[in-house]
Design a protein around this motif. Structure first.
Motif, PDB file in Angstrom:
ATOM      1  N   ALA A 184       0.829  -1.210   0.000  1.00 24.70           N
ATOM      2  CA  ALA A 184       0.000   0.000   0.000  1.00 24.70           C
ATOM      3  C   ALA A 184       0.861   1.257   0.000  1.00 24.70           C
ATOM      4  CB  ALA A 184      -0.925  -0.010   1.213  1.00 24.70           C
ATOM      5  N   ALA A 185       1.960   1.221   0.751  1.00 27.00           N
ATOM      6  CA  ALA A 185       2.852   2.388   0.785  1.00 27.00           C
ATOM      7  C   ALA A 185       3.455   2.658  -0.590  1.00 27.00           C
ATOM      8  CB  ALA A 185       3.960   2.166   1.811  1.00 27.00           C
ATOM      9  N   LEU A 186       3.893   1.596  -1.260  1.00 24.33           N
ATOM     10  CA  LEU A 186       4.449   1.748  -2.602  1.00 24.33           C
ATOM     11  C   LEU A 186       3.372   2.208  -3.583  1.00 24.33           C
ATOM     12  CD1 LEU A 186       6.786   1.458  -4.571  1.00 24.33           C
ATOM     13  CD2 LEU A 186       6.207  -0.967  -4.814  1.00 24.33           C
ATOM     14  N   ALA A 187       2.173   1.626  -3.474  1.00 28.65           N
ATOM     15  CA  ALA A 187       1.070   2.008  -4.357  1.00 28.65           C
ATOM     16  C   ALA A 187       0.684   3.464  -4.141  1.00 28.65           C
ATOM     17  CB  ALA A 187      -0.131   1.101  -4.112  1.00 28.65           C
ATOM     18  N   GLY A 188       0.630   3.890  -2.892  1.00 31.40           N
ATOM     19  CA  GLY A 188       0.282   5.276  -2.593  1.00 31.40           C
ATOM     20  C   GLY A 188       1.317   6.251  -3.117  1.00 31.40           C
ATOM     21  N   PHE A 189       2.599   5.865  -3.014  1.00 30.28           N
ATOM     22  CA  PHE A 189       3.681   6.710  -3.514  1.00 30.28           C
ATOM     23  C   PHE A 189       3.562   6.895  -5.023  1.00 30.28           C
ATOM     24  CE2 PHE A 189       7.965   7.305  -5.193  1.00 30.28           C
ATOM     25  CZ  PHE A 189       8.442   8.332  -4.403  1.00 30.28           C
ATOM     26  N   GLN A 227      -8.671   1.610   0.535  1.00 32.39           N
ATOM     27  CA  GLN A 227      -7.322   2.041   0.900  1.00 32.39           C
ATOM     28  C   GLN A 227      -6.773   3.030  -0.120  1.00 32.39           C
ATOM     29  OE1 GLN A 227      -4.011   0.809  -0.397  1.00 32.39           O
ATOM     30  NE2 GLN A 227      -5.004  -0.006  -2.239  1.00 32.39           N
ATOM     31  N   GLY A 228      -7.176   2.871  -1.390  1.00 30.36           N
ATOM     32  CA  GLY A 228      -6.743   3.814  -2.416  1.00 30.36           C
ATOM     33  C   GLY A 228      -7.321   5.195  -2.194  1.00 30.36           C
ATOM     34  N   MET A 229      -8.565   5.255  -1.707  1.00 32.19           N
ATOM     35  CA  MET A 229      -9.179   6.554  -1.447  1.00 32.19           C
ATOM     36  C   MET A 229      -8.447   7.282  -0.317  1.00 32.19           C
ATOM     37  SD  MET A 229     -13.166   7.556  -0.699  1.00 32.19           S
ATOM     38  CE  MET A 229     -13.113   7.238   1.059  1.00 32.19           C
ATOM     39  N   ALA A 230      -7.943   6.527   0.661  1.00 30.81           N
ATOM     40  CA  ALA A 230      -7.167   7.146   1.737  1.00 30.81           C
ATOM     41  C   ALA A 230      -5.916   7.799   1.170  1.00 30.81           C
ATOM     42  CB  ALA A 230      -6.790   6.095   2.782  1.00 30.81           C
ATOM     43  N   GLY A 231      -5.306   7.138   0.183  1.00 37.41           N
ATOM     44  CA  GLY A 231      -4.115   7.706  -0.446  1.00 37.41           C
ATOM     45  C   GLY A 231      -4.427   8.945  -1.247  1.00 37.41           C
ATOM     46  N   SER A 232      -5.522   8.913  -2.021  1.00 38.06           N
ATOM     47  CA  SER A 232      -5.881  10.079  -2.829  1.00 38.06           C
ATOM     48  C   SER A 232      -6.285  11.250  -1.942  1.00 38.06           C
ATOM     49  CB  SER A 232      -7.009   9.735  -3.813  1.00 38.06           C
ATOM     50  OG  SER A 232      -8.186   9.352  -3.142  1.00 38.06           O
ATOM     51  N   PHE A 233      -6.899  10.952  -0.793  1.00 35.98           N
ATOM     52  CA  PHE A 233      -7.248  12.020   0.158  1.00 35.98           C
ATOM     53  C   PHE A 233      -5.985  12.650   0.736  1.00 35.98           C
ATOM     54  CE2 PHE A 233      -8.012  13.295   4.594  1.00 35.98           C
ATOM     55  CZ  PHE A 233      -8.934  14.313   4.384  1.00 35.98           C
ATOM     56  N   THR A 234      -5.024  11.807   1.130  1.00 38.27           N
ATOM     57  CA  THR A 234      -3.769  12.315   1.691  1.00 38.27           C
ATOM     58  C   THR A 234      -3.014  13.166   0.672  1.00 38.27           C
ATOM     59  OG1 THR A 234      -3.571  10.369   3.113  1.00 38.27           O
ATOM     60  CG2 THR A 234      -1.574  11.656   2.729  1.00 38.27           C
ATOM     61  N   ALA A 235      -2.938  12.664  -0.574  1.00 33.66           N
ATOM     62  CA  ALA A 235      -2.252  13.417  -1.627  1.00 33.66           C
ATOM     63  C   ALA A 235      -2.958  14.749  -1.875  1.00 33.66           C
ATOM     64  CB  ALA A 235      -2.210  12.597  -2.909  1.00 33.66           C
ATOM     65  N   SER A 236      -4.283  14.721  -1.893  1.00 35.24           N
ATOM     66  CA  SER A 236      -5.055  15.943  -2.128  1.00 35.24           C
ATOM     67  C   SER A 236      -4.804  16.972  -1.032  1.00 35.24           C
ATOM     68  CB  SER A 236      -6.555  15.617  -2.187  1.00 35.24           C
ATOM     69  OG  SER A 236      -6.849  14.743  -3.246  1.00 35.24           O
ATOM     70  N   MET A 237      -4.882  16.535   0.229  1.00 38.79           N
ATOM     71  CA  MET A 237      -4.695  17.455   1.349  1.00 38.79           C
ATOM     72  C   MET A 237      -3.269  18.003   1.386  1.00 38.79           C
ATOM     73  SD  MET A 237      -7.584  17.824   2.669  1.00 38.79           S
ATOM     74  CE  MET A 237      -7.008  18.842   4.032  1.00 38.79           C
ATOM     75  N   THR A 238      -2.289  17.159   1.041  1.00 35.18           N
ATOM     76  CA  THR A 238      -0.901  17.627   1.015  1.00 35.18           C
ATOM     77  C   THR A 238      -0.722  18.704  -0.047  1.00 35.18           C
ATOM     78  OG1 THR A 238      -0.115  15.444   1.731  1.00 35.18           O
ATOM     79  CG2 THR A 238       1.504  16.926   0.752  1.00 35.18           C
ATOM     80  N   MET A 239      -1.287  18.457  -1.226  1.00 29.13           N
ATOM     81  CA  MET A 239      -1.189  19.434  -2.312  1.00 29.13           C
ATOM     82  C   MET A 239      -1.894  20.744  -1.943  1.00 29.13           C
ATOM     83  SD  MET A 239       0.475  18.094  -4.901  1.00 29.13           S
ATOM     84  CE  MET A 239       0.862  16.561  -5.753  1.00 29.13           C
ATOM     85  N   ILE A 240      -3.021  20.642  -1.262  1.00 23.91           N
ATOM     86  CA  ILE A 240      -3.757  21.842  -0.852  1.00 23.91           C
ATOM     87  C   ILE A 240      -2.966  22.619   0.196  1.00 23.91           C
ATOM     88  CG2 ILE A 240      -5.818  22.657   0.364  1.00 23.91           C
ATOM     89  CD1 ILE A 240      -7.349  20.350  -0.994  1.00 23.91           C
ATOM     90  N   LYS A 241      -2.453  21.917   1.207  1.00 21.95           N
ATOM     91  CA  LYS A 241      -1.715  22.578   2.286  1.00 21.95           C
ATOM     92  C   LYS A 241      -0.423  23.214   1.782  1.00 21.95           C
ATOM     93  CE  LYS A 241      -3.506  19.855   6.152  1.00 21.95           C
ATOM     94  NZ  LYS A 241      -3.182  18.941   7.282  1.00 21.95           N
ATOM     95  N   ILE A 254      -1.420   6.237   3.334  1.00 20.64           N
ATOM     96  CA  ILE A 254      -1.229   7.601   3.838  1.00 20.64           C
ATOM     97  C   ILE A 254       0.248   7.974   3.822  1.00 20.64           C
ATOM     98  CG2 ILE A 254      -1.382   9.043   5.917  1.00 20.64           C
ATOM     99  CD1 ILE A 254      -4.009   7.589   6.570  1.00 20.64           C
ATOM    100  N   LEU A 255       1.087   7.047   4.297  1.00 19.69           N
ATOM    101  CA  LEU A 255       2.531   7.307   4.303  1.00 19.69           C
ATOM    102  C   LEU A 255       3.070   7.464   2.890  1.00 19.69           C
ATOM    103  CD1 LEU A 255       5.273   7.473   5.727  1.00 19.69           C
ATOM    104  CD2 LEU A 255       5.383   4.967   5.633  1.00 19.69           C
ATOM    105  N   GLY A 256       2.736   6.517   2.003  1.00 17.59           N
ATOM    106  CA  GLY A 256       3.235   6.564   0.636  1.00 17.59           C
ATOM    107  C   GLY A 256       2.748   7.772  -0.134  1.00 17.59           C
TER     108      GLY A 256
END
Length: 253
Positions: A17-22, A55-69, A215-217
């Motif tokens: 999941a970490a690799l997939a999220g990255f 689990q993929g949605m958790a990654g897209s949410f994390t990426a979205s929030m990081t990009m916004i912040k 989330i980490l990836g």
């Protein structure tokens, strides 16, 4: 149905999941990693798809929030487009039960190859912001929900479709286009996740472990996008597009 996994398998789920999220936060295509691992673990296909989507949605949410912040994405400017992505995906999720989507078996690989070649052959794509070729209102009410609809009925390559459309039609710089694509993709994922959760198909022990990995990836991948820009995004998009085509065709023959 109960599924029992030892700590070794749970650790594998986390790493996958970490690799997939990255990868997904940079170029899309994280499902190429998550779904095979889930299937090889012995999960039935419907449970693997449901768990991967959550689990993929958790990654897209994390990426979205990081990009916004980090200021890459201005949510105030794209909230309506994100909402239209959700509407399109909701309609797609409903329609998939009533329409024949076999035409996508031919169309999707062709489109993915075209996207890969476009990023490979067009010099300096997305390096600088350009004049939009389509008005924002028209783009938000046609292209975005159209891709969201596709995500609802099928899914592979959705992130790449959003990124390319942001660049080609709205003239966005590649980092901004990628960031906006993450938000649109997160919104389109919600519809499918709701259906899977309500139907009870998510394996939550596995999903919970993979959510942490995602989330980490996704966070680390988003930082890499912001730092390295097109030097990282363009080649990875090309590679993931062709890998998605290869994996898709492998599953058909």
């Amino acid at each position: 149905m109960e599924f029992n996994f030892g700590w070794e398998m749970l650790l594998l789920f986390f790493a996958a999941a970490a690799l997939a999220g990255f990868i997904d936060s940079i170029a899309g295509g994280g499902g190429l990693i998550g779904i095979p691992v889930l299937l090889l673990s012995g999960l039935p296909p419907i449970n693997a798809l449901a768990t991967n989507k959550v689990q993929g949605m958790a990654g897209s949410f994390t990426a979205s929030m990081t990009m916004i912040k980090k200021g890459v994405v201005d949510f105030n400017k794209i909230w309506f487009a994100a909402f239209m992505s959700f509407i399109g995906a909701t309609l797609g999720t409903i329609c998939v039960h009533y329409i024949d989507v076999s035409v996508l078996d031919i169309l999707v690989p062709i489109v993915l190859i075209m996207i890969g070649l476009y990023f490979l052959l067009v010099p300096n794509i997305g390096d600088v912001e350009k004049k939009p070729r389509m008005q924002e209102k028209l783009f938000n009410t046609t292209v975005v929900p159209g891709i969201g609809f596709y995500d609802g009925i099928f899914g592979p390559g959705t992130g790449s479709f959003f990124s390319l459309s942001n660049i080609a039609l709205r003239g966005q710089q590649i980092i901004t286009a990628t960031g906006n694509a993450k938000v649109f993709n997160f919104a389109s994922n919600i519809a499918a996740v709701v259906v899977f959760v309500v139907s009870g198909k998510v394996v939550w022990l596995v999903g919970g472990v993979m959510i942490i990995g995602q989330i980490l990836g996704a966070y680390l991948g988003s930082l890499m996008v912001i730092k390295n820009g097109s030097k990282l995004i363009r080649p990875l998009v090309v590679v993931m597009c062709f890998l998605m085509v290869a994996r898709y065709l492998y599953g058909k023959f």
